[in-house]
Design a protein around this motif. Structure first.
Motif, PDB file in Angstrom:
ATOM      1  N   THR A   2       0.799  -1.356   0.092  1.00 52.39           N
ATOM      2  CA  THR A   2       0.179  -0.061   0.038  1.00 52.39           C
ATOM      3  C   THR A   2       0.854   1.161   0.100  1.00 52.39           C
ATOM      4  OG1 THR A   2      -0.140  -0.446   2.533  1.00 52.39           O
ATOM      5  CG2 THR A   2      -2.072  -1.106   0.960  1.00 52.39           C
ATOM      6  N   TYR A   3       1.739   1.391   1.150  1.00 51.46           N
ATOM      7  CA  TYR A   3       2.352   2.709   1.274  1.00 51.46           C
ATOM      8  C   TYR A   3       4.046   2.295   1.271  1.00 51.46           C
ATOM      9  CZ  TYR A   3      -1.598   5.561   1.614  1.00 51.46           C
ATOM     10  OH  TYR A   3      -2.938   6.183   1.441  1.00 51.46           O
ATOM     11  N   VAL A   4       4.698   3.140   0.950  1.00 51.36           N
ATOM     12  CA  VAL A   4       6.263   2.839   0.881  1.00 51.36           C
ATOM     13  C   VAL A   4       6.814   3.974   1.628  1.00 51.36           C
ATOM     14  CG1 VAL A   4       8.400   2.613  -0.308  1.00 51.36           C
ATOM     15  CG2 VAL A   4       6.255   1.447  -1.088  1.00 51.36           C
ATOM     16  N   ILE A   5       7.827   3.657   2.526  1.00 50.67           N
ATOM     17  CA  ILE A   5       8.668   5.042   2.944  1.00 50.67           C
ATOM     18  C   ILE A   5      10.118   4.958   2.396  1.00 50.67           C
ATOM     19  CG2 ILE A   5       9.699   5.453   5.029  1.00 50.67           C
ATOM     20  CD1 ILE A   5       7.392   4.472   6.715  1.00 50.67           C
ATOM     21  N   ALA A   6      10.370   6.177   1.880  1.00 50.12           N
ATOM     22  CA  ALA A   6      11.469   6.062   1.040  1.00 50.12           C
ATOM     23  C   ALA A   6      12.570   6.689   1.685  1.00 50.12           C
ATOM     24  CB  ALA A   6      11.115   6.906  -0.421  1.00 50.12           C
ATOM     25  N   ARG A   7      13.580   7.032   0.877  1.00 50.43           N
ATOM     26  CA  ARG A   7      15.132   7.828   1.361  1.00 50.43           C
ATOM     27  C   ARG A   7      14.847   8.966   2.407  1.00 50.43           C
ATOM     28  NH1 ARG A   7      19.361   8.487   3.751  1.00 50.43           N
ATOM     29  NH2 ARG A   7      21.126   9.340   2.715  1.00 50.43           N
ATOM     30  N   PRO A   8      14.005   9.787   2.286  1.00 49.32           N
ATOM     31  CA  PRO A   8      13.992  11.027   2.923  1.00 49.32           C
ATOM     32  C   PRO A   8      13.535  10.625   4.515  1.00 49.32           C
ATOM     33  CG  PRO A   8      12.495  11.460   1.127  1.00 49.32           C
ATOM     34  CD  PRO A   8      12.915  10.109   1.032  1.00 49.32           C
ATOM     35  N   CYS A   9      13.391   9.498   4.700  1.00 52.01           N
ATOM     36  CA  CYS A   9      12.922   9.028   6.055  1.00 52.01           C
ATOM     37  C   CYS A   9      14.240   8.352   6.779  1.00 52.01           C
ATOM     38  CB  CYS A   9      11.754   8.059   6.095  1.00 52.01           C
ATOM     39  SG  CYS A   9      11.116   7.419   7.887  1.00 52.01           S
ATOM     40  N   VAL A  10      15.455   8.016   5.863  1.00 51.38           N
ATOM     41  CA  VAL A  10      16.247   7.421   6.647  1.00 51.38           C
ATOM     42  C   VAL A  10      16.947   8.345   7.910  1.00 51.38           C
ATOM     43  CG1 VAL A  10      18.641   6.211   6.119  1.00 51.38           C
ATOM     44  CG2 VAL A  10      16.425   5.886   4.506  1.00 51.38           C
ATOM     45  N   ASP A  11      17.315   7.950   8.971  1.00 48.19           N
ATOM     46  CA  ASP A  11      17.872   8.421   9.853  1.00 48.19           C
ATOM     47  C   ASP A  11      17.037   9.553  10.406  1.00 48.19           C
ATOM     48  OD1 ASP A  11      20.185   7.112   9.776  1.00 48.19           O
ATOM     49  OD2 ASP A  11      20.996   8.193   7.923  1.00 48.19           O
ATOM     50  N   VAL A  12      16.022   9.680  10.349  1.00 45.80           N
ATOM     51  CA  VAL A  12      14.802  10.607  10.732  1.00 45.80           C
ATOM     52  C   VAL A  12      14.032  10.037  12.221  1.00 45.80           C
ATOM     53  CG1 VAL A  12      12.839  12.323  10.484  1.00 45.80           C
ATOM     54  CG2 VAL A  12      14.682  11.981   8.586  1.00 45.80           C
ATOM     55  N   THR A  13      14.136  10.756  13.043  1.00 41.79           N
ATOM     56  CA  THR A  13      13.735   9.999  14.321  1.00 41.79           C
ATOM     57  C   THR A  13      12.144  10.263  14.565  1.00 41.79           C
ATOM     58  OG1 THR A  13      14.800  11.815  15.562  1.00 41.79           O
ATOM     59  CG2 THR A  13      15.946   9.799  15.212  1.00 41.79           C
ATOM     60  N   ASP A  14      11.620  11.317  13.987  1.00 42.94           N
ATOM     61  CA  ASP A  14      10.322  11.881  14.318  1.00 42.94           C
ATOM     62  C   ASP A  14       9.400  10.698  13.771  1.00 42.94           C
ATOM     63  OD1 ASP A  14       7.673  12.792  13.300  1.00 42.94           O
ATOM     64  OD2 ASP A  14       8.364  14.564  13.895  1.00 42.94           O
ATOM     65  N   LYS A  15       8.630  10.356  14.967  1.00 35.23           N
ATOM     66  CA  LYS A  15       7.652   9.042  14.651  1.00 35.23           C
ATOM     67  C   LYS A  15       6.414   9.598  14.979  1.00 35.23           C
ATOM     68  CE  LYS A  15      11.002   6.160  16.647  1.00 35.23           C
ATOM     69  NZ  LYS A  15      11.708   6.448  17.453  1.00 35.23           N
ATOM     70  N   ALA A  16       5.851  10.984  14.461  1.00 30.51           N
ATOM     71  CA  ALA A  16       4.595  11.428  14.386  1.00 30.51           C
ATOM     72  C   ALA A  16       3.530  10.321  13.679  1.00 30.51           C
ATOM     73  CB  ALA A  16       4.281  12.703  14.069  1.00 30.51           C
ATOM     74  N   ARG A  17       4.278  10.097  12.438  1.00 32.02           N
ATOM     75  CA  ARG A  17       3.184   8.936  11.738  1.00 32.02           C
ATOM     76  C   ARG A  17       2.858   7.580  12.190  1.00 32.02           C
ATOM     77  NH1 ARG A  17       8.020  10.401  10.395  1.00 32.02           N
ATOM     78  NH2 ARG A  17       9.654   9.180   9.878  1.00 32.02           N
ATOM     79  N   VAL A  18       4.026   7.255  12.980  1.00 30.84           N
ATOM     80  CA  VAL A  18       3.727   6.033  13.922  1.00 30.84           C
ATOM     81  C   VAL A  18       2.470   6.170  14.900  1.00 30.84           C
ATOM     82  CG1 VAL A  18       4.650   4.264  15.517  1.00 30.84           C
ATOM     83  CG2 VAL A  18       5.809   5.125  13.717  1.00 30.84           C
ATOM     84  N   GLU A  19       2.462   7.229  15.533  1.00 29.90           N
ATOM     85  CA  GLU A  19       1.411   7.692  16.451  1.00 29.90           C
ATOM     86  C   GLU A  19      -0.030   7.809  15.915  1.00 29.90           C
ATOM     87  OE1 GLU A  19       2.832  10.726  18.714  1.00 29.90           O
ATOM     88  OE2 GLU A  19       4.781   9.707  19.415  1.00 29.90           O
ATOM     89  N   GLU A  20       0.083   8.195  14.607  1.00 28.71           N
ATOM     90  CA  GLU A  20      -1.330   8.576  13.812  1.00 28.71           C
ATOM     91  C   GLU A  20      -1.803   7.371  13.172  1.00 28.71           C
ATOM     92  OE1 GLU A  20      -3.235  11.401  13.429  1.00 28.71           O
ATOM     93  OE2 GLU A  20      -1.821  12.217  15.118  1.00 28.71           O
ATOM     94  N   CYS A  21      -0.937   6.278  13.049  1.00 28.47           N
ATOM     95  CA  CYS A  21      -1.275   4.747  12.470  1.00 28.47           C
ATOM     96  C   CYS A  21      -2.287   4.147  13.192  1.00 28.47           C
ATOM     97  CB  CYS A  21      -0.019   4.084  11.890  1.00 28.47           C
ATOM     98  SG  CYS A  21      -0.614   2.428  11.239  1.00 28.47           S
TER      99      CYS A  21
END
Length: 108
Positions: A2-21
């Motif tokens: 369904t969805y893919v997380i790409a390069r811009p997320c590598v080494d980013v520690t913000d987990k706001a999207r995890v909490e919204e899932c």
């Protein structure tokens, strides 16, 4: 898939999207998050909260980022379908594509 997380997320520690899932399908590897293709409900709630615009619908992944689609699927080959990311916490590995990337340094 369904969805893919790409390069811009590598080494980013913000987990706001995890909490919204609501499906609890965003798993945390060593350097990147990964959406489980079989557990994702394709609700789209995490797209607007992604601070680096790294979450893409699989059909919208540009050709230069198609390796991330494959990496997402292969990340879960060994893991299977645990039924929720929260109970696993940090997974002490990444797909080899992610592990081989140079560290991503955010500006600002």
């Amino acid at each position: 898939m369904t969805y893919v997380i790409a390069r811009p997320c590598v080494d980013v520690t913000d987990k706001a999207r995890v909490e919204e899932c609501p499906a609890d399908c965003i798993y945390e590897g060593q350097r990147s998050l990964c959406i489980h293709p079989d557990e994702c409900a394709a609700c789209g709630t995490r797209e607007p909260v992604c601070p680096v615009e790294a979450i893409l619908y699989e059909q919208d992944v540009p050709p230069e980022r198609q390796d991330y689609t494959r990496a997402s699927v292969e990340f879960f080959d060994a893991l299977g379908s645990p039924g929720g990311a929260a109970k696993l916490g940090l997974i002490e590995r990444d797909h080899p594509l992610i592990a081989a990337l140079q560290p991503h340094v955010r500006e600002g």
